[in-house]
Each structure stands twice: as structure tokens, then as C-alpha cells.
Write a protein that holds these residues in place. Sequence first.
Motif, mmCIF file in Angstrom:
data_model
loop_
_atom_site.group_PDB
_atom_site.id
_atom_site.type_symbol
_atom_site.label_atom_id
_atom_site.label_comp_id
_atom_site.label_asym_id
_atom_site.label_seq_id
_atom_site.Cartn_x
_atom_site.Cartn_y
_atom_site.Cartn_z
ATOM 1 N N GLN A 108 -5.958 62.931 23.121
ATOM 2 C CA GLN A 108 -5.189 62.271 22.069
ATOM 3 C C GLN A 108 -5.940 61.054 21.535
ATOM 4 O OE1 GLN A 108 -1.486 61.471 24.015
ATOM 5 N NE2 GLN A 108 -0.696 63.531 23.700
ATOM 6 N N ALA A 109 -6.530 60.274 22.436
ATOM 7 C CA ALA A 109 -7.291 59.093 22.013
ATOM 8 C C ALA A 109 -8.499 59.502 21.177
ATOM 9 C CB ALA A 109 -7.744 58.290 23.234
ATOM 10 N N MET A 110 -9.154 60.579 21.581
ATOM 11 C CA MET A 110 -10.315 61.068 20.843
ATOM 12 C C MET A 110 -9.894 61.518 19.443
ATOM 13 S SD MET A 110 -13.230 63.840 22.024
ATOM 14 C CE MET A 110 -12.032 64.758 22.929
ATOM 15 N N SER A 111 -8.794 62.248 19.354
ATOM 16 C CA SER A 111 -8.308 62.709 18.048
ATOM 17 C C SER A 111 -7.934 61.517 17.155
ATOM 18 C CB SER A 111 -7.071 63.601 18.228
ATOM 19 O OG SER A 111 -7.431 64.785 18.889
ATOM 20 N N TYR A 112 -7.280 60.527 17.737
ATOM 21 C CA TYR A 112 -6.913 59.340 16.970
ATOM 22 C C TYR A 112 -8.157 58.613 16.485
ATOM 23 C CZ TYR A 112 -5.166 54.699 15.888
ATOM 24 O OH TYR A 112 -4.901 53.519 15.265
ATOM 25 N N SER A 113 -9.124 58.473 17.366
ATOM 26 C CA SER A 113 -10.359 57.785 17.011
ATOM 27 C C SER A 113 -11.077 58.512 15.882
ATOM 28 C CB SER A 113 -11.267 57.690 18.236
ATOM 29 O OG SER A 113 -12.461 57.040 17.925
ATOM 30 N N GLN A 154 -6.409 63.997 31.066
ATOM 31 C CA GLN A 154 -7.164 64.781 30.083
ATOM 32 C C GLN A 154 -6.452 64.782 28.737
ATOM 33 O OE1 GLN A 154 -7.445 68.549 32.180
ATOM 34 N NE2 GLN A 154 -9.670 68.348 32.244
ATOM 35 N N GLN A 155 -5.144 64.990 28.764
ATOM 36 C CA GLN A 155 -4.371 65.014 27.526
ATOM 37 C C GLN A 155 -4.416 63.668 26.811
ATOM 38 O OE1 GLN A 155 -0.493 66.363 28.687
ATOM 39 N NE2 GLN A 155 -1.143 68.490 28.919
ATOM 40 N N ILE A 156 -4.333 62.589 27.573
ATOM 41 C CA ILE A 156 -4.382 61.250 26.984
ATOM 42 C C ILE A 156 -5.743 61.002 26.340
ATOM 43 C CG2 ILE A 156 -4.379 58.784 27.538
ATOM 44 C CD1 ILE A 156 -2.216 59.502 29.689
ATOM 45 N N VAL A 157 -6.801 61.404 27.018
ATOM 46 C CA VAL A 157 -8.147 61.219 26.466
ATOM 47 C C VAL A 157 -8.313 62.058 25.196
ATOM 48 C CG1 VAL A 157 -10.612 61.590 26.888
ATOM 49 C CG2 VAL A 157 -9.192 60.567 28.664
ATOM 50 N N TYR A 179 -15.977 59.684 24.849
ATOM 51 C CA TYR A 179 -14.888 60.510 25.363
ATOM 52 C C TYR A 179 -15.400 61.739 26.108
ATOM 53 C CZ TYR A 179 -11.766 57.667 22.520
ATOM 54 O OH TYR A 179 -11.066 56.614 21.985
ATOM 55 N N THR A 180 -16.559 62.248 25.701
ATOM 56 C CA THR A 180 -17.080 63.440 26.376
ATOM 57 C C THR A 180 -17.428 63.128 27.829
ATOM 58 O OG1 THR A 180 -19.313 63.003 25.542
ATOM 59 C CG2 THR A 180 -17.941 64.522 24.269
ATOM 60 N N LYS A 181 -17.937 61.936 28.094
ATOM 61 C CA LYS A 181 -18.239 61.563 29.480
ATOM 62 C C LYS A 181 -16.962 61.432 30.306
ATOM 63 C CE LYS A 181 -22.683 59.311 28.863
ATOM 64 N NZ LYS A 181 -23.451 58.074 29.015
ATOM 65 N N ILE A 182 -15.927 60.892 29.702
ATOM 66 C CA ILE A 182 -14.654 60.759 30.405
ATOM 67 C C ILE A 182 -14.082 62.146 30.712
ATOM 68 C CG2 ILE A 182 -12.280 59.903 30.257
ATOM 69 C CD1 ILE A 182 -13.409 57.667 28.405
ATOM 70 N N MET A 183 -14.116 63.032 29.703
ATOM 71 C CA MET A 183 -13.602 64.388 29.914
ATOM 72 C C MET A 183 -14.422 65.133 30.960
ATOM 73 S SD MET A 183 -10.834 64.883 28.242
ATOM 74 C CE MET A 183 -10.658 66.655 28.214
ATOM 75 N N ASP A 184 -15.746 64.964 30.932
ATOM 76 C CA ASP A 184 -16.607 65.601 31.932
ATOM 77 C C ASP A 184 -16.252 65.122 33.335
ATOM 78 O OD1 ASP A 184 -17.929 67.042 29.964
ATOM 79 O OD2 ASP A 184 -19.709 65.743 29.955
ATOM 80 N N ALA A 185 -15.993 63.829 33.474
ATOM 81 C CA ALA A 185 -15.635 63.284 34.787
ATOM 82 C C ALA A 185 -14.300 63.844 35.267
ATOM 83 C CB ALA A 185 -15.581 61.761 34.726
ATOM 84 N N LEU A 186 -13.332 63.936 34.363
ATOM 85 C CA LEU A 186 -12.030 64.504 34.740
ATOM 86 C C LEU A 186 -12.166 65.979 35.117
ATOM 87 C CD1 LEU A 186 -9.799 62.852 32.006
ATOM 88 C CD2 LEU A 186 -9.701 62.407 34.466
ATOM 89 N N ASN A 187 -12.934 66.716 34.316
ATOM 90 C CA ASN A 187 -13.146 68.139 34.613
ATOM 91 C C ASN A 187 -13.857 68.322 35.954
ATOM 92 O OD1 ASN A 187 -11.927 69.029 32.246
ATOM 93 N ND2 ASN A 187 -13.831 69.000 31.105
ATOM 94 N N SER A 188 -14.845 67.480 36.209
ATOM 95 C CA SER A 188 -15.574 67.555 37.476
ATOM 96 C C SER A 188 -14.652 67.267 38.654
ATOM 97 C CB SER A 188 -16.734 66.564 37.488
ATOM 98 O OG SER A 188 -17.709 66.931 36.549
ATOM 99 N N SER A 189 -13.768 66.317 38.484
ATOM 100 C CA SER A 189 -12.821 65.989 39.556
ATOM 101 C C SER A 189 -11.898 67.164 39.849
ATOM 102 C CB SER A 189 -11.984 64.766 39.172
ATOM 103 O OG SER A 189 -12.808 63.636 39.037
ATOM 104 N N ILE A 190 -11.400 67.787 38.798
ATOM 105 C CA ILE A 190 -10.516 68.944 38.982
ATOM 106 C C ILE A 190 -11.280 70.094 39.621
ATOM 107 C CG2 ILE A 190 -9.185 70.718 37.764
ATOM 108 C CD1 ILE A 190 -8.353 68.486 35.779
#
Length: 56
Positions: free
Chosen positions: A45-50, A40-43, A8-19
Motif C-alpha cells: 500500500q505504501a509503495m502504491s501511494y508513493s 507485506q500488505q502495508i508495504v 520497497y523492493t528490499k523491504i518486500m524481499d526481506a519479508l518474503n525471505s522471512s516467510i
Amino acid sequence: MNDNTVDYTKIMDALNSSIDLMAGEGVADESVIQKLSNAQQIVQQAMSYSLSRDRG
């Protein structure tokens, strides 16, 4: 062995980089920024669920 772990950290990093890239380039397309923010919010939530599933 296959590792199906989602990083999830890689996904969040990619989203942050895009923004950040959009902001740096002066792109003011609010609909795209909103979609990235929603992603970002969906990721998060998925991270918290995981994490909650891993704990118990």
C-alpha cells in the motif's frame, strides 16, 4: 545530498525471505506468519501511494 528514498523492493524481499525461512524450517506459528503477511500488505500500500504521488 541525502537520499531519503525508501527501497520497497528490499523491504518486500526481506519479508518474503522471512516467510520462506519459516516455511523451510517448518515453523507453523500462524500469528507470526499473519503479521508478516500484514506487513507485506502495508508495504504494498505504501509503495502504491508513493508511486501515485510521484505521478502527479
